[in-house]
Design a protein around this motif. Structure first.
Motif, PDB file in Angstrom:
ATOM      1  N   SER A  83       0.838  -1.209   0.000  1.00 21.55           N
ATOM      2  CA  SER A  83       0.000   0.000   0.000  1.00 21.55           C
ATOM      3  C   SER A  83       0.872   1.257   0.000  1.00 21.55           C
ATOM      4  O   SER A  83       0.556   2.244  -0.665  1.00 21.55           O
ATOM      5  CB  SER A  83      -0.913   0.037   1.223  1.00 21.55           C
ATOM      6  N   THR A  87       0.698   4.218  -2.746  1.00 21.95           N
ATOM      7  CA  THR A  87       0.241   5.574  -2.388  1.00 21.95           C
ATOM      8  C   THR A  87       1.386   6.572  -2.190  1.00 21.95           C
ATOM      9  O   THR A  87       1.157   7.770  -2.108  1.00 21.95           O
ATOM     10  CB  THR A  87      -0.575   5.535  -1.074  1.00 21.95           C
ATOM     11  N   SER A  94       3.409   3.555   6.418  1.00 24.49           N
ATOM     12  CA  SER A  94       2.467   2.611   5.792  1.00 24.49           C
ATOM     13  C   SER A  94       2.400   1.296   6.574  1.00 24.49           C
ATOM     14  O   SER A  94       1.317   0.741   6.770  1.00 24.49           O
ATOM     15  CB  SER A  94       2.841   2.359   4.329  1.00 24.49           C
ATOM     16  N   VAL A 122      -5.829   8.434   8.362  1.00 20.65           N
ATOM     17  CA  VAL A 122      -5.782   7.267   7.462  1.00 20.65           C
ATOM     18  C   VAL A 122      -5.766   5.986   8.290  1.00 20.65           C
ATOM     19  O   VAL A 122      -6.472   5.018   7.986  1.00 20.65           O
ATOM     20  CB  VAL A 122      -4.537   7.330   6.524  1.00 20.65           C
ATOM     21  N   SER A 126      -8.797   3.437   7.890  1.00 22.43           N
ATOM     22  CA  SER A 126      -8.490   2.161   7.242  1.00 22.43           C
ATOM     23  C   SER A 126      -8.708   0.987   8.204  1.00 22.43           C
ATOM     24  O   SER A 126      -9.198  -0.062   7.791  1.00 22.43           O
ATOM     25  CB  SER A 126      -7.064   2.151   6.691  1.00 22.43           C
TER      26      SER A 126
ATOM     27  N   ARG B  61      -7.000   6.340  -0.172  1.00 23.55           N
ATOM     28  CA  ARG B  61      -5.832   5.861   0.565  1.00 23.55           C
ATOM     29  C   ARG B  61      -6.263   4.879   1.668  1.00 23.55           C
ATOM     30  O   ARG B  61      -5.669   3.813   1.835  1.00 23.55           O
ATOM     31  CB  ARG B  61      -5.143   7.075   1.177  1.00 23.55           C
TER      32      ARG B  61
END
Lengths: 200, 96
Positions: A83, A87, A94, A122, A126, B61
């Motif tokens: 990922s 990104t 990450s 994020v 996520s 994202r």
């Protein structure tokens, strides 16, 4: 169950967006979330207790019981690396985000402290999405792959919130493995976040 | 940890006190609790300030960061369980 879960999620998002989160029934549900989880865990415990001879079955696994958490940790970190490459997020951030394995509250706060508000957001979103995704993927995985693999997307949440889906779509033996996996993954999350952020 | 303790109490209740005939009621209550928990997750998401903006800005994202680690976990765990765990149940089935 999957349709019910989807409707509950959509209904919750709409209530939140409409500003109904402070009205009586919605507020009672969100503030009482921990108590609902306790009731749920008690009920799941009853289901396991009703299943005779389960402890003997679990003992047969010996060290192989660690195969699932080890695979989940390796898979999550590998996914974090991939990922990050896609990104453009630095590798340390990450992997730290992916190391949350669905534990969104802790990961959001920990990554936010280490890497700033945006990475924290994020991490929160996520990991929350991972928990939600595992609800919906368990029925599919139990049908197409095997019961054990249902634990993989759930990660650290396999010891609590995703358990009811496990008990519905797999069996009591898998539920006990799921709890064991959740304990190991949850214990590993704070260490992994810090390790990934500092050493990757 | 407290969640595990509560579950252990449930296991004891199930083993010693809970009548088997109430199993169905237990399952229904589990479904109700699960739906309420998912609902509260939705409320938490929806009530975040600037939820739509956040989703459009960080959404892609975040989707990648949940989807790829989840899928890679499945990709790694599935063959491991086939090698180390499925054989056990297969042998047992053959023994029976």
């Amino acid at each position: 169950m999957v349709y019910l879960a989807a409707a509950a999620l959509a209904g919750g998002i709409l209530c939140g967006m409409a500003g109904l989160d402070e009205t009586f029934p919605v507020r009672a549900i969100t503030y009482g979330r921990d108590y609902i989880l306790y009731v749920l865990m008690f009920l799941v415990g009853i289901s396991i207790g009703l299943h005779r001879g389960i402890i003997g079955k679990i003992k047969e696994y010996h060290v192989r019981i660690f195969v699932i958490p080890a695979g989940i940790i390796a898979g999550s970190l590998a996914g974090g690396i991939i990922s990050g490459l896609i990104t453009g997020l630095p590798m340390n951030q990450s992997t730290a985000v992916a190391a949350g394995m669905g534990w969104y509250s802790l990961t959001g706060a920990a990554v936010g402290n280490l890497a700033g508000a945006q990475a924290g957001s994020v991490a929160f979103l996520s990991n929350l999405l991972r928990e939600i995704f595992s609800f919906f993927s368990i029925p599919f995985i139990s049908k197409k792959l095997n019961y054990y693999t249902c634990i993989a997307p759930a990660g650290a949440t396999s010891e609590d919130t995703t358990l009811p889906m496990m008990i519905r779509y797999t069996d009591e033996e898998n539920v006990v493995l799921s709890v064991f996996n959740g304990v190991i993954c949850s214990a590993a999350v704070p260490f992994l976040i810090s390790f990934c952020y500092n050493f990757f | 940890m407290d969640v595990i303790i509560v579950m252990c109490l449930g296991v004891l209740a199930g083993k010693f006190f809970f009548p088997e005939k109430w199993k169905r009621i237990n399952e229904i209550l589990q479904t109700v609790c699960t739906v309420l928990l998912i609902f509260s997750m939705g409320v938490m998401l929806g009530s975040r300030e600037n939820f739509i903006g956040e989703i459009s800005e960080l959404g892609m994202r975040s989707v990648l960061f949940f989807l790829i680690p989840s899928v890679t976990s499945v990709i790694i765990v599935y063959p491991l369980t086939r090698i180390f765990l499925d054989k056990k149940s297969q042998k047992k089935r053959e023994g029976e």
